[in-house]
Design a protein around this motif. Structure first.
Motif, short mmCIF file in Angstrom:
data_model
loop_
_atom_site.label_atom_id
_atom_site.label_comp_id
_atom_site.label_asym_id
_atom_site.label_seq_id
_atom_site.Cartn_x
_atom_site.Cartn_y
_atom_site.Cartn_z
N ASN A 125 38.86 64.02 57.21
CA ASN A 125 39.48 65.35 57.18
C ASN A 125 40.27 65.60 55.89
OD1 ASN A 125 38.45 66.16 59.68
ND2 ASN A 125 40.10 65.11 60.74
N ARG A 126 39.74 65.14 54.79
CA ARG A 126 40.35 65.41 53.49
C ARG A 126 39.28 65.37 52.42
NH1 ARG A 126 42.13 61.03 50.17
NH2 ARG A 126 41.46 59.03 51.00
N ALA B 77 33.98 56.72 51.03
CA ALA B 77 33.09 56.75 52.19
C ALA B 77 33.55 57.79 53.19
CB ALA B 77 33.04 55.38 52.85
N VAL B 78 32.62 58.20 54.01
CA VAL B 78 32.92 58.96 55.23
C VAL B 78 32.25 58.19 56.37
CG1 VAL B 78 33.14 61.21 54.12
CG2 VAL B 78 30.91 60.47 54.97
#
Length: 142
Positions: A132-133, A95-96
């Motif tokens: 951020n990955r 997920a984001v």
């Protein structure tokens, strides 16, 4: 309510991706879970539909809870994550967080640092949260 649930299919050929390698990604986007439009029973329908698509990977793209403008009653991230925990796929569920997850309209959620709290709750439900990955998908590995 299932009549409003849409499934769309795209076929992509990313540069450098082996033509013989099939990868089915199921994406669940913008749940905005909250009453009256998106009760937990509706979240369960979305999870059922996503599982039925038998993806190699499932991605959930943010806005898990309804913000102030989309709801009359609040559902917690814990309630939503309990349903999302049923999502399973061979290359994982990832997920984001969406913009509504970062600036939650609920004052109690803000006091708990909403994005950090949401990330922990989702991870505890077995959903990897990308902040951020990126993930590299290799020879059957996520």
């Amino acid at each position: 309510m299932t009549r409003w649930l849409r499934t769309r299919t795209w076929r992509l050929s990313p540069p450098g991706w082996p033509a013989s390698r099939r990868l089915r990604i199921v994406m669940v986007s913008d749940l905005h879970a909250g009453l009256p439009q998106m009760p937990l029973s509706r979240v369960a329908e979305v999870v059922d539909r996503a599982l039925a698509l038998q993806g190699d990977m499932i991605v959930v793209t943010g806005d898990f809870r309804a913000s102030l403008w989309f709801r009359q009653n609040t559902l917690t991230i814990e309630e939503v994550a309990a349903h999302l925990a049923r999502l399973k796929a061979p290359l994982g569920v990832h997920a984001v967080l969406g913009n509504h997850d970062w600036w939650d309209d609920d004052a109690a959620q803000q006091r708990r640092a909403a994005p950090v709290h949401a990330q922990k709750v989702l991870q505890d439900a077995g959903i990897g949260v990308l902040v951020n990955r990126a993930l590299r998908i290799g020879q059957g590995d996520a």
